[in-house]
Design a protein around this motif. Structure first.
Motif, short mmCIF file in Angstrom:
data_model
loop_
_atom_site.label_atom_id
_atom_site.label_comp_id
_atom_site.label_asym_id
_atom_site.label_seq_id
_atom_site.Cartn_x
_atom_site.Cartn_y
_atom_site.Cartn_z
N ASP A 43 -1.90 -2.52 -8.78
CA ASP A 43 -0.91 -3.11 -9.67
C ASP A 43 0.07 -3.99 -8.90
OD1 ASP A 43 0.37 -3.39 -12.21
OD2 ASP A 43 1.91 -2.01 -11.53
N GLY A 44 0.47 -5.12 -9.51
CA GLY A 44 1.52 -5.96 -8.96
C GLY A 44 1.06 -7.03 -7.99
N LEU A 45 -0.23 -7.13 -7.74
CA LEU A 45 -0.66 -8.09 -6.71
C LEU A 45 -0.41 -9.53 -7.12
CD1 LEU A 45 -3.76 -9.65 -6.97
CD2 LEU A 45 -4.37 -7.27 -7.22
N THR A 46 -0.65 -9.87 -8.38
CA THR A 46 -0.44 -11.27 -8.79
C THR A 46 1.04 -11.61 -8.84
OG1 THR A 46 -0.64 -10.59 -11.11
CG2 THR A 46 -2.61 -11.48 -10.07
N ARG A 80 2.53 -1.34 10.28
CA ARG A 80 2.47 -0.40 9.16
C ARG A 80 3.09 -1.02 7.91
NH1 ARG A 80 7.24 -1.70 9.22
NH2 ARG A 80 9.01 -0.35 9.76
N LEU A 81 2.60 -0.58 6.76
CA LEU A 81 3.18 -0.94 5.48
C LEU A 81 3.91 0.29 4.96
CD1 LEU A 81 0.80 -3.03 5.81
CD2 LEU A 81 0.83 -3.19 3.31
N LEU A 82 5.22 0.18 4.84
CA LEU A 82 6.02 1.29 4.35
C LEU A 82 5.88 1.44 2.84
CD1 LEU A 82 9.25 0.65 6.45
CD2 LEU A 82 7.56 2.48 6.80
N PRO A 83 6.02 2.63 2.32
CA PRO A 83 5.94 2.83 0.87
C PRO A 83 6.94 1.94 0.12
CG PRO A 83 5.90 4.94 1.99
CD PRO A 83 6.21 3.91 3.04
N GLY A 84 6.45 1.30 -0.92
CA GLY A 84 7.31 0.49 -1.79
C GLY A 84 7.62 -0.90 -1.29
N SER A 109 0.83 -1.20 0.00
CA SER A 109 0.00 0.00 0.00
C SER A 109 0.87 1.25 0.00
CB SER A 109 -0.93 0.01 1.22
OG SER A 109 -1.84 1.09 1.14
N THR A 110 0.95 1.88 -1.16
CA THR A 110 1.68 3.13 -1.32
C THR A 110 0.79 4.11 -2.06
OG1 THR A 110 3.79 1.92 -1.46
CG2 THR A 110 3.79 4.23 -2.19
N ALA A 111 0.51 5.24 -1.44
CA ALA A 111 -0.39 6.22 -2.06
C ALA A 111 0.07 6.54 -3.48
CB ALA A 111 -0.42 7.49 -1.22
N LEU A 112 -0.88 6.61 -4.38
CA LEU A 112 -0.70 6.97 -5.78
C LEU A 112 -0.26 5.81 -6.66
CD1 LEU A 112 -0.84 9.41 -7.75
CD2 LEU A 112 1.60 9.80 -7.31
N PHE A 113 0.41 4.80 -6.07
CA PHE A 113 1.00 3.74 -6.89
C PHE A 113 0.21 2.43 -6.87
CE2 PHE A 113 4.44 6.69 -6.07
CZ PHE A 113 4.95 6.88 -7.36
N SER A 114 -0.07 1.89 -5.69
CA SER A 114 -0.80 0.62 -5.64
C SER A 114 -1.20 0.30 -4.21
CB SER A 114 0.06 -0.53 -6.17
OG SER A 114 -0.61 -1.77 -6.05
N THR A 115 -2.39 -0.28 -4.06
CA THR A 115 -2.85 -0.79 -2.76
C THR A 115 -3.62 -2.08 -2.96
OG1 THR A 115 -2.94 1.33 -1.56
CG2 THR A 115 -4.45 -0.39 -0.84
#
Length: 292
Positions: free
Chosen positions: A30-33, A274-278, A9-15
């Motif tokens: 994006d990128g979950l699979t 927490r989930l850090l960006p990236g 979970s990163t704002a603007l990119f993917s969650t």
């Protein structure tokens, strides 16, 4: 029960968040699979919070790899036009794939994912619309049990059994619902009691700064600030908190220090993750809480 939550979970990119034992995916960025590989085939239900691209662009690949008769069931805000368009494109782009159900949902509906597990959409404030238009949702995962009515609960087991046999279960038991997990999606904090009595709360915290330090653009969709989330949590009863959707403008040191400082300020003693960006995190709840 043990719940394995993995996510990015990163704002603007993917969650996205996988609730593994329940076969539920919250959002589909994006990128979950690529991260889940074969585990993506365990997903039966997908609950999308809104139509921002960072929350839905993983749907096409997920569907291409995972669609089979009746599944996955892809639930999305009722009045969002992006999802019917995606469904139509998906069927044209991958004509060999069929079976997925695309389902428009609104607040208060009940989506039963197991015999004792129901997901209920909740309107949130991420997208500004009129009161009748639904374009952004949060979700609650509720466990449903039948329990003996309080006035009968203290009776001896043999007597209780006879009463149940004579009156029937419908007259001797009552439905009890408990919120096992709340998922905020993207939204500012407006209802301080929305997540009270939740087991696990997954909440976005896009901004670390106070409102005065964040440039808020009137026409843009609205997000949470970390302090308002922590202040809300300090006044309700939850068991575990997972924070995500941080802006990539912040580094790990600043995020962690801010969370710890606010845990101290608001005397928050429940485990906080927490989930850090990236960073993709597998089995989030098995890690060490940030405030321990």
């Amino acid at each position: 029960m043990k719940l394995t939550i993995s996510g990015y979970s990163t704002a603007l990119f993917s969650t996205w968040y996988l609730l593994e034992e329940w076969s539920i995916l919250m959002d589909a960025g994006d990128g979950l699979t690529a991260a889940l590989l074969q585990k993506s085939r365990k997903i039966n239900y997908v609950f999308i919070s809104h139509a921002d691209r960072d929350h839905l662009t993983g749907l096409l690949q997920l569907n291409q790899l995972n669609a089979r008769q009746g599944f996955p069931v892809i639930c999305y805000p009722r009045d969002s036009k992006s999802f019917p368009a995606m469904e139509e494109f998906s069927k044209r782009f991958d004509p060999h794939i069929n079976g997925a159900q695309w389902r428009a949902v609104a607040p208060g509906e009940e989506i039963w994912v197991k015999d004792d597990l129901v997901v209920i959409p909740i309107r949130n404030e991420h997208v500004t619309t009129d009161s009748q238009t639904i374009r952004s949702l949060s979700y609650k995962v509720m466990q449903v049990k039948q329990k003996v009515r309080p006035e009968l609960a203290t009776l001896p087991a043999a007597e209780l059994k006879q009463i149940i046999l004579s009156r029937g279960k419908e007259n001797t038991t009552m439905e009890v619902r408990s919120c096992l997990l709340g998922y905020s999606g993207d939204t500012p904090v407006t209802d301080l009691l929305r997540w009270d009595q939740s087991g696990i709360l997954i909440h976005e915290a896009t901004f670390l700064a106070s409102e005065g330090d964040v440039k808020m653009v009137p026409h843009k969709n609205k997000h949470s600030k970390l302090e308002e989330v922590m202040e809300m949590v300090s006044g309700i009863q939850i068991q575990q908190l997972v924070l995500g959707h941080f802006s990539s403008r912040y580094d790990a040191t600043l995020i962690d220090r801010s969370i710890r400082d606010l845990c101290d300020k608001y005397a928050i003693n429940i485990p906080v993750y927490r989930l850090l960006p990236g960073v993709t995190v597998k089995d989030i709840l098995s890690g060490t809480p940030l405030n321990k």
